[in-house]
Every structure is written in structure tokens, then in C-alpha cells.
Design an enzyme around this catalytic site. Structure first.
Site, PDB file in Angstrom:
ATOM      1  N   SER A 182      41.486  42.218  32.197  1.00 56.22           N
ATOM      2  CA  SER A 182      41.939  40.872  32.533  1.00 56.22           C
ATOM      3  C   SER A 182      43.250  40.924  33.328  1.00 56.22           C
ATOM      4  O   SER A 182      43.316  41.579  34.369  1.00 56.22           O
ATOM      5  CB  SER A 182      42.041  40.030  31.262  1.00 56.22           C
ATOM      6  OG  SER A 182      42.182  38.661  31.571  1.00 56.22           O
TER       7      SER A 182
ATOM      8  N   ASP B  10      32.085  35.843  35.293  1.00 60.44           N
ATOM      9  CA  ASP B  10      33.140  36.038  34.294  1.00 60.44           C
ATOM     10  C   ASP B  10      33.516  34.668  33.719  1.00 60.44           C
ATOM     11  O   ASP B  10      33.986  33.791  34.445  1.00 60.44           O
ATOM     12  CB  ASP B  10      34.344  36.686  34.987  1.00 60.44           C
ATOM     13  CG  ASP B  10      35.495  36.988  34.038  1.00 60.44           C
ATOM     14  OD1 ASP B  10      35.666  36.226  33.059  1.00 60.44           O
ATOM     15  OD2 ASP B  10      36.220  37.956  34.283  1.00 60.44           O
TER      16      ASP B  10
ATOM     17  N   HIS C 217      33.771  38.597  29.524  1.00 61.47           N
ATOM     18  CA  HIS C 217      35.102  38.887  30.067  1.00 61.47           C
ATOM     19  C   HIS C 217      35.637  40.125  29.373  1.00 61.47           C
ATOM     20  O   HIS C 217      35.864  40.108  28.168  1.00 61.47           O
ATOM     21  CB  HIS C 217      36.014  37.679  29.814  1.00 61.47           C
ATOM     22  CG  HIS C 217      37.387  37.810  30.397  1.00 61.47           C
ATOM     23  ND1 HIS C 217      37.624  37.859  31.752  1.00 61.47           N
ATOM     24  CD2 HIS C 217      38.611  37.881  29.809  1.00 61.47           C
ATOM     25  CE1 HIS C 217      38.926  37.948  31.972  1.00 61.47           C
ATOM     26  NE2 HIS C 217      39.547  37.967  30.803  1.00 61.47           N
TER      27      HIS C 217
END
Length: 382
Positions: A154, A250, A317
Site C-alpha cells: 500500500s 484494488d 488490497h
């Protein structure tokens, strides 16, 4: 058999004298599990994720959490997936030195502002943290590195892109140094209302953190610094080999970039945001257009075998930190390859083609789709 292990925290106390501190002025931290055997001179350095803060208000909120202060961090981190020390769960990297750098600066390790406002006591020092923590790891044996992989998930995945060549420059000249970004390839697209919200947000992050001087000059010399926070504008300029692991759908990007709550006041996207299976035909069409834009944003990486990618059609994610998505008997597959195998083949140059791009949703039955609600974390995300 356990699929992961807990690794204790290390606080970098002497970083304070260098001003390399978290948002609240506390010292940075990492977790380190020493390698063994043939992996003793190989290193995985993985950067924690957790969004960004873009102004004083959001950074003040953040500095009282584990994403802004080492005083709020848990004592142990769970190492699994890419960080696992078990051979059959992580065959290419299990015996390497494995490090997780905690994320406490809110600017993907790019910021550096000397002044501290006594009214809010905010420190924007992410770039210093990165260099200081890597310096400590060099002293702990990384100066003898033969192979090194900078990775992250991330906002940490974005940090691994933006700091990739800096990482390489800090390591021994003879080392093989590569970078891996997991769910960090954030794209510059308009939201469903037509606003360039993520572009404006990143511009604010860069301005608040004083990031411009630590973003690739090859980008800032031709584009505004805020744009140089997007991987698509810097990817082609990165010298070190780089690998992108990302879902084309995502959920963080769909919930925060494509259909953020502020662009959907009536809440019509709420259930679609949470679960792609709940999208209406019209919403799914817009989501498919997002995938097209996402794939277009990957094109600057080109066709060099040193630039690899695993772009699946899952609604997920981050996929390298959890065992079930990294390497498991039902892990996601592309061209009969797990993420673990694809990354290993790329790192060790066992494959002539390192580009794997999935067909469009819902074509891949091996996907793990998790319900992911970014809005449960106010102040961490958009």
C-alpha cells in the site's frame, strides 16, 4: 504447522539526534528476523502501509496512532508470506534477513521539513527515517549484502517505488538490488463525479511533507511535484529492477480514488465499494473502465524483463504479506504461477517473461476477494 511468526520491535533511539523521527517526534522502529545459512547475506526490507496525511489536521490526528508514533506501536509484528521463515511457504526468501520498517511519517518516507511548529509538534521527516533505518541495518550486516529486495504494501508499496533507487544507492556496489511494490501503484484518474481528487490529495501530501526534494528529479524537473508521487510518472525513470504486484480492481483505489464517499453523497456506491459482486451493471462497467485506465498507467514500465508485474483480477488490497495469497494450496494463480513464484522467477531471472496480466473480472476462479472497508479508518485514508 504455524504459517507465520511474531518478531519483536526494535526502536532506533539514536535516530532522534539526527531528527529522523515519527510525526510526534518519537524515534522510528522496525522488526528484524535474522537470516541463516545461504541467506545470511541476503535481505528483504519491507515497508508497512497505512495511507497518508495531507494537512495539519489529518497529521495531528495521525500522530496519536501507531502510524505516527512508535509509542503507540505493538511490540510484535507477524511475519508471513514474503516475510515467512519457512521454506515451503516462502522458498526463495525464507532464510534471508527479513525486516519490516514501521510506517510513522505519513508521507511514504519522502518528507523532510526542518521547522517544527511548537503549536502542533508535527515532524515531517520520512526521508530521514528511511536513510537512518537503512544505515542501522547496514551496520547490522546489510553492508555485506549480496542480494537485497526493498518491498512494501500500500503506502509502503508506493514508498518502495519512490525510494527504490535511493535504497540501491545506499547498498554495496556489488549487491543485486531490486524493488517490489505490493498494492502501491496508485493511479491518477478522475472520480465518479469527474473531480481529480487523488491528484489534489497527493499534491497536498507532497506540499505538507516537503517531499519535492526527495522525489525523482527526472520527474520533478518536468512535472509538478504532486504528480511525481504517482508511480506512472516515475516508473520509467527507475534504474533498479522493479516488480509490481497489484489487483486491477484494488478495493482501496476503487473506494478512495474512483468512488470516494464525498463523490457519492447518496451512497449508491456503498455496497459496490465493499464487494465487487454487489456492483450494478452500470457500476461494473465503470469499474471495468477503471481497470483499463489502471493497465494504461502501467505502460511506462515497458517490456524490459527487469520490470515485472503480477496484475490479477481479484478484489483485494495487498497480497504479499498474507500466506493465503503469497503461497498456499489455493493462492491466486496467473498462468499457473503463484505470486511467490512470479516474484522469485523475476528476482532470480529464471523466466524470460515477467509480465502477468489477468483477464477481466470475473474470469479468475482462484481469486481471494476480501471485503475491505477503508472508511473504517478515518484520518488514515482519503
Amino acid at each position: 504447522m504455524a504459517e507465520g511468526a511474531y518478531v519483536p520491535i526494535t526502536i532506533v533511539n539514536d535516530a532522534v539526534s539526527k531528527g529522523a523521527v515519527c510525526l510526534d517526534g518519537s524515534p522510528p522502529a522496525y522488526h528484524f528476523d535474522k537470516g541463516s545459512g545461504e541467506g545470511i547475506n541476503n535481505w528483504v526490507v519491507h515497508i508497512e502501509g497505512g495511507g497518508w496525511c495531507n494537512d495539519v489536521t489529518s497529521c495531528v490526528w495521525r500522530k496519536d496512532t501507531h502510524l505516527g508514533s512508535s509509542e503507540k506501536m505493538e511490540e510484535q509484528a507477524y511475519f508471513a508470506g514474503l516475510l515467512s521463515d519457512t521454506e515451503n511457504l516462502n522458498p526463495d526468501f525464507y532464510n534471508w534477513n527479513r525486516v519490516k520498517i514501521r510506517y510513522c511519517d505519513g508521507g511514504s518516507f519522502t518528507g523532510d521539513v526542518e521547522e517544527v511548529d511548537p503549536g502542533n509538534n508535527l515532524h515531517f521527516r520520512g526521508a530521514r527515517i528511511f536513510v537512518t533505518v537503512i544505515g542501522e541495518l547496514l551496520a547490522k550486516g546489510m553492508q555485506n549484502a549480496e542480494n537485497a529486495l526493498l518491498s512494501g504494501c500500500s503506502a509502503g508499496g508506493l514508498a518502495s517505488i519512490l525510494n527504490c533507487d535511493r535504497f540501491k544507492s545506499l547498498l554495496p556496489g556489488g549487491a543485486t538490488v531490486k524493488c517490489l511494490s505490493d498494492a502501491g501503484y496508485f493511479v491518477n484518474v478522475k472520480d465518479i463525479s469527474g473531480a481529480q481528487r487523488i491528484e489534489e490529495f497527493y499534491s497536498q501530501v507532497v506540499q505538507t511533507h516537503g517531499s519535492a526534494k526527495h522525489l525523482p528529479e527526472s520527474c520533478t524537473s518536468r512535472l509538478s511535484p504532486g504528480l511525481c508521487f504517482f508511480p506512472e510518472y516515475v516508473a520509467s525513470e527507475i534504474d533498479a529492477p522493479i516488480f509490481i504486484v497489484n489487483a486491477a480492481y484494488d478495493p482501496w483505489q476503487i473506494q478512495n480514488i474512483l468512488a470516494p464517499g464525498v463523490a457519492d453523497p447518496g451512497g449508491s456506491w456503498r455496497s459496490c465499494d465493499l464487494d465487487i459482486k454487489s456492483c450494478s451493471p452500470d457500476q461494473l462497467s465503470i469499474v471495468q473502465e477503471f481497470r483499463t485506465e489502471f493497465l494504461k498507467a502501467l505502460s511506462p514500465l515497458g517490456n524490459s524483463p527487469s520490470k515485472g508485474m503480477f496484475i490479477d483480477s481479484c478484489y483485494i488490497h495487498c497480497q504479499t504479506e498474507t500466506q493465503e495469497t503469497w503461497l498456499h494450496n489455493d493462492a491466486p494463480l496467473l498462468s499457473n504461477s503463484t505470486i511467490s513464484k512470479a516474484v522469485g522467477d523475476w528476482f532470480y531471472e529464471r523466466s524470460a517473461s515477467n509480465k502477468k496480466i489477468d483477464c477481466s473480472y470475473p474470469c479468475n476462479p482462484t481469486c481471494h476477494s476480501r471485503v475491505f472497508d477503508a472508511r473504517k479508518y478515518p484520518g488514515i485514508f482519503l
